[in-house]
Design an enzyme around this catalytic site. Structure first.
Site, PDB file in Angstrom:
ATOM      1  N   ASP A 119     -52.781 -48.053-128.048  1.00 13.31           N
ATOM      2  CA  ASP A 119     -53.534 -48.103-129.042  1.00 13.31           C
ATOM      3  C   ASP A 119     -54.137 -46.744-128.756  1.00 13.31           C
ATOM      4  O   ASP A 119     -54.369 -46.069-127.513  1.00 13.31           O
ATOM      5  CB  ASP A 119     -54.726 -49.097-128.740  1.00 13.31           C
ATOM      6  CG  ASP A 119     -55.810 -49.198-129.746  1.00 13.31           C
ATOM      7  OD1 ASP A 119     -55.281 -48.866-131.103  1.00 13.31           O
ATOM      8  OD2 ASP A 119     -56.942 -48.965-129.394  1.00 13.31           O
ATOM      9  N   LYS A 120     -54.527 -45.990-129.789  1.00 14.91           N
ATOM     10  CA  LYS A 120     -54.883 -44.669-129.679  1.00 14.91           C
ATOM     11  C   LYS A 120     -56.657 -44.642-129.231  1.00 14.91           C
ATOM     12  O   LYS A 120     -56.842 -44.245-128.127  1.00 14.91           O
ATOM     13  CB  LYS A 120     -54.967 -43.965-131.236  1.00 14.91           C
ATOM     14  CG  LYS A 120     -55.380 -42.437-130.952  1.00 14.91           C
ATOM     15  CD  LYS A 120     -55.507 -41.749-132.402  1.00 14.91           C
ATOM     16  CE  LYS A 120     -56.495 -42.356-133.135  1.00 14.91           C
ATOM     17  NZ  LYS A 120     -58.067 -41.701-132.682  1.00 14.91           N
ATOM     18  N   THR A 121     -57.500 -45.043-130.061  1.00 13.82           N
ATOM     19  CA  THR A 121     -58.695 -45.001-129.844  1.00 13.82           C
ATOM     20  C   THR A 121     -59.240 -45.937-128.560  1.00 13.82           C
ATOM     21  O   THR A 121     -58.842 -46.802-128.728  1.00 13.82           O
ATOM     22  CB  THR A 121     -59.587 -45.471-131.157  1.00 13.82           C
ATOM     23  OG1 THR A 121     -59.087 -44.818-132.210  1.00 13.82           O
ATOM     24  CG2 THR A 121     -61.231 -45.068-130.788  1.00 13.82           C
ATOM     25  N   THR A 127     -52.268 -47.077-134.448  1.00 17.66           N
ATOM     26  CA  THR A 127     -53.726 -46.714-134.621  1.00 17.66           C
ATOM     27  C   THR A 127     -53.872 -47.118-136.050  1.00 17.66           C
ATOM     28  O   THR A 127     -52.762 -47.311-137.074  1.00 17.66           O
ATOM     29  CB  THR A 127     -53.905 -45.524-134.420  1.00 17.66           C
ATOM     30  OG1 THR A 127     -55.285 -45.161-134.742  1.00 17.66           O
ATOM     31  CG2 THR A 127     -53.108 -44.472-135.368  1.00 17.66           C
ATOM     32  N   GLY A 128     -55.217 -47.650-136.552  1.00 17.52           N
ATOM     33  CA  GLY A 128     -55.559 -47.755-137.758  1.00 17.52           C
ATOM     34  C   GLY A 128     -55.877 -46.667-138.528  1.00 17.52           C
ATOM     35  O   GLY A 128     -56.104 -46.418-139.669  1.00 17.52           O
ATOM     36  N   LYS A 152     -50.774 -55.354-136.103  1.00 20.42           N
ATOM     37  CA  LYS A 152     -50.414 -54.488-134.859  1.00 20.42           C
ATOM     38  C   LYS A 152     -49.355 -55.412-134.061  1.00 20.42           C
ATOM     39  O   LYS A 152     -48.432 -54.966-133.405  1.00 20.42           O
ATOM     40  CB  LYS A 152     -51.885 -54.559-133.995  1.00 20.42           C
ATOM     41  CG  LYS A 152     -52.450 -53.327-134.649  1.00 20.42           C
ATOM     42  CD  LYS A 152     -53.611 -52.846-133.502  1.00 20.42           C
ATOM     43  CE  LYS A 152     -54.204 -51.594-134.119  1.00 20.42           C
ATOM     44  NZ  LYS A 152     -55.109 -51.081-132.894  1.00 20.42           N
ATOM     45  N   ASP A 175     -57.579 -52.145-126.381  1.00 22.97           N
ATOM     46  CA  ASP A 175     -58.949 -52.526-125.712  1.00 22.97           C
ATOM     47  C   ASP A 175     -59.918 -53.156-126.835  1.00 22.97           C
ATOM     48  O   ASP A 175     -60.907 -53.423-126.795  1.00 22.97           O
ATOM     49  CB  ASP A 175     -59.772 -51.131-125.337  1.00 22.97           C
ATOM     50  CG  ASP A 175     -60.179 -50.306-126.461  1.00 22.97           C
ATOM     51  OD1 ASP A 175     -59.501 -50.585-127.573  1.00 22.97           O
ATOM     52  OD2 ASP A 175     -61.046 -49.230-126.293  1.00 22.97           O
ATOM     53  N   ASP A 204     -56.705 -55.727-131.094  1.00 29.47           N
ATOM     54  CA  ASP A 204     -55.537 -55.507-130.260  1.00 29.47           C
ATOM     55  C   ASP A 204     -55.068 -56.856-129.525  1.00 29.47           C
ATOM     56  O   ASP A 204     -53.930 -56.828-129.143  1.00 29.47           O
ATOM     57  CB  ASP A 204     -55.878 -54.675-128.964  1.00 29.47           C
ATOM     58  CG  ASP A 204     -56.080 -53.166-129.727  1.00 29.47           C
ATOM     59  OD1 ASP A 204     -55.503 -52.773-130.641  1.00 29.47           O
ATOM     60  OD2 ASP A 204     -56.918 -52.183-129.137  1.00 29.47           O
TER      61      ASP A 204
END
Length: 698
Positions: free
Chosen positions: A386-388, A536-537, A564, A583, A587
């Site tokens: 996940d990116k963020t 990512t969103g 996801k 996180d 997710d």
């Protein structure tokens, strides 16, 4: 459920269309009332660990006199026992207590394995202790050969196996429940506006579609709905995983469990209970956890083979010795084979490795909550980040400072913006102030501070009006955006313009910065033949900008929360073994769906509870450490299994009497010593795991 998320995929593409206005810092821990949730009901492993620990110590105390007063043990060590009835009764009486009490978990476990038609370690242990118990009573009562007095062996077997299970359960202990954590995201009460205008406090479960509810600043939304009055920055991080609050106004959808950070809202309820987005995510977590393959553990597979090997060997032994005309020897040899077939070392081989591996991992900031996850990590060939908050810091940082006409230098522009923003607690405001502090720029005291949601902030600095905000601030001021900032927006940055007395004097760009360790993590994973994918969103531009910084080629961008887990399935359908790293609550379904779920410990309880591995820190390089540990642990497991099973493969035929024609039959005393030696070897081999350096970057 998808209708509830109409706006969620646009979260970051709208960053520079809303303002970050100053708001009181809301309390993410406003659910202290939920602390009474009974997590222990879900923490079965923790309860089992305590049970096996207590049982182990009790059985160890009982085992000492059983072994010491066992005639065969006395013969092995060469001492004589007093010849009286009281002494002779010690081993049988206490041995029976040990069999009934200490052996109960294995006997019931063995029955379960028989019912499931999946013989494993429990059935192998149950078989050995049952045969040892019956034959020992037979020998004690004079019905069988005194060679079959196995009270000491029964006692040691129960104690060592209880120790193994205690170690195992302790390493598996979990303290939290994903579903309880999800439920805790809902407030305990909602404020409903009745037809007469009165406000009534009700439980969220009592809300119905069409109800109007008031959500105060800092409060969580009790249900999915549409805003009918007011505008507020909504913290959706617990649902979307994205850190920057999103402006929601009239006719826009909002989601249960999110927080209105700065202003009150009135919303019309569109979904409650099981129909909310939160409940949908809850169901996805449950479904994914239930459908996750629970492959038989490596030790159980070995135990299953040894079970059939022991039964087959015992049957052959009984038939051959009977045909040779030695029925007494047939009984002795057959029972000896069945008792020897239960490997002490096998019972400790895996639990010891897992216990040491999880301890080493914990010291390196990696918490393993699911043993299967640790075993599976060595086979992972794709890591989905996940990116963020995972590859990035999850908070905005200043990336661009631009003066409009060169009249001010960058530091002076930043000083004015930071002075105006100093009284705001919004993440973007804090980022601007932090950037000024890092540069050593003086932040002056401002007066007449005013924040306007979705517009910007305004304050008086040194007697002049300074405004900082997004596109709507420019609209209200009749000013034009600086041309140079268009490229910033394309790269996914949040663009804020700075106005002095109503005129644009510059612009500041902010973005969610990639962690410096992320690139190293991607390179290290690639060096191990693992493909790295980002999900990512965020909009495509933001996603690809971060991916380029850290060296990732494959990106899933604009992915809605409920999709996801579908991305994980898509990768799995390509034949990949996927580890998901995330996180946020959004997710959690993907973490549960993945072959291995890895949660960032700084994330939400839900993500943590849905994962098998938790990174206590936020360093993505720890994922590399988990893979290395998994491979090293698996090597030790297989080495220990071969050693433990090898002892059996050798000793069972010898105990059966395959060398009897040349005059050699394995004495029970020698078998017992070999068994102890085997246990010591696997214990020492497991200790070698302590040499592995799991610190990120080493």
């Amino acid at each position: 459920m998808s209708s509830t998320h109409n706006h969620l995929e646009h979260i970051h593409s709208e960053h520079d269309e809303h303002h970050h206005g100053g708001h009181a810092g809301h309390d993410h821990d406003d659910h202290g009332d939920h602390s009474g949730h009974d997590h222990s009901a879900h923490g079965g492993h923790g309860g089992h660990a305590a049970h096996f620990r207590r049982l182990f110590w009790i059985m160890l105390v009982l085992a000492l006199p059983v072994v010491a007063f066992s005639p065969m043990f006395a013969r092995i060590l060469g001492f004589d026992l007093p010849d009286n009835a009281a002494v002779s009764a010690i081993s049988p009486v206490l041995g029976t207590v040990m069999f009934v009490w200490g052996g109960a978990p294995f006997l019931t476990g063995g029955l379960s394995e028989i019912r499931a038609r999946q013989p494993g370690m429990m059935l192998l242990i149950a078989l050995a202790i049952s045969v040892a118990f019956v034959s020992s009573w037979g020998a004690t009562l004079g019905l069988l050969d005194d060679q079959l007095d196995f009270w000491w062996e029964l006692a040691l077997l129960i104690v060592i196996m209880l120790l193994g299970h205690w170690i195992e359960m302790r390493s598996l202990a979990q303290a939290s429940s994903a579903l309880d954590s999800l439920a805790a995201l809902l407030p305990d009460e909602a404020e409903r506006v009745d037809a007469d205008g009165s406000i009534v406090s009700v439980r969220p479960a009592e809300l119905r579609r069409g109800d109007i509810v008031i959500v105060r600043p800092g409060a969580r939304l009790p249900a999915d709905g549409v805003v009918v009055d007011g505008t507020a920055d909504i913290d959706e991080s617990m649902i979307t995983g994205e850190s920057v609050p999103v402006s929601r106004g009239v006719d826009e959808a909002v989601v249960a469990g999110t927080v209105a950070t700065d202003s009150a809202l009135r919303i019309r309820v569109t979904a409650t209970g099981d129909d909310t987005a939160l409940a949908g995510i809850q169901k996805l977590v449950t479904d994914a956890q239930n459908s996750s393959s629970r492959a038989q553990r490596i030790a159980d597979r070995a135990a299953a083979w040894l079970f059939w090997f022991a039964l087959g060997s015992a049957a052959i032994t009984a038939v051959v010795w009977s045909l040779m005309g030695s029925p007494d020897d047939a009984i002795v040899r057959t029972i000896t084979v069945l008792v020897i077939a239960c490997p002490h070392a096998l019972g400790l081989a895996i639990p010891l490795v897992v216990s040491i591996a999880t301890e080493r991992a914990a010291r390196a900031g990696v918490l393993v909550t699911d043993r299967l996850a640790l075993e599976s990590m060595r086979t992972v060939d794709t890591v989905l980040f996940d990116k963020t908050g995972t590859l990035t810091t999850g908070t905005p940082v200043v990336t661009h400072v631009l003066s409009a006409d060169g009249a001010l230098d960058d530091d002076a522009l930043l000083a004015l913006a930071a002075s105006a923003e100093a009284d705001s607690e919004h993440p973007v405001a804090r980022a601007i102030v932090a950037a000024a502090t890092r540069r050593g720029v003086a932040v002056r005291r401002a007066t007449h501070f005013r924040a306007s949601t979705a517009v910007g902030v305004e304050a008086t600095v040194d007697g002049r009006s300074v405004s900082v905000g997004g596109p709507r601030l420019l609209e209200q001021s009749g000013a034009m955006a600086l041309d140079a900032t268009r490229g910033w927006s394309t790269d996914g940055a949040i663009v804020l313009h700075v106005l002095l007395d109503g005129a644009v004097i510059g612009a500041i760009g902010l973005a969610d910065a990639a962690r410096p360790e992320s690139k190293e993590a991607v390179e290290a994973l690639a060096a191990r033949g693992v493909q790295v994918v980002m999900i990512t969103g965020d909009a495509e531009a933001v996603a690809h900008s971060v991916a380029a910084q850290v060296g990732i080629d494959r990106v899933y961008a604009g992915v809605r929360p409920e999709d996801k887990s579908s991305a994980v399935r898509e990768l799995q359908q390509e034949g990949r073994r996927v580890a998901m790293v995330g996180d946020g609550v959004n997710d959690a379904p993907a973490l549960a769906q993945a072959d291995v779920g890895i949660a960032i410990g700084a994330g939400t309880d839900v993500a943590i509870a849905a994962a098998g591995v938790i990174l206590a820190g936020d360093d993505p390089r720890s994922v590399v450490s988990v893979i290395d540990l998994s491979k090293a642990g698996y090597r030790k497991m297989t080495q220990n299994l071969w050693w433990a099973a090898g002892y059996n493969l050798l000793s069972v035929p010898l105990a059966a009497g395959v060398l009897a024609p040349i005059g050699f039959v394995l004495p029970m005393e020698v078998g017992a010593l070999l068994m102890s030696l085997s246990t010591i070897v696997v214990a020492l081999n497991a200790q070698l795991l302590r040499r592995i350096d799991l610190r990120p970057g080493h």
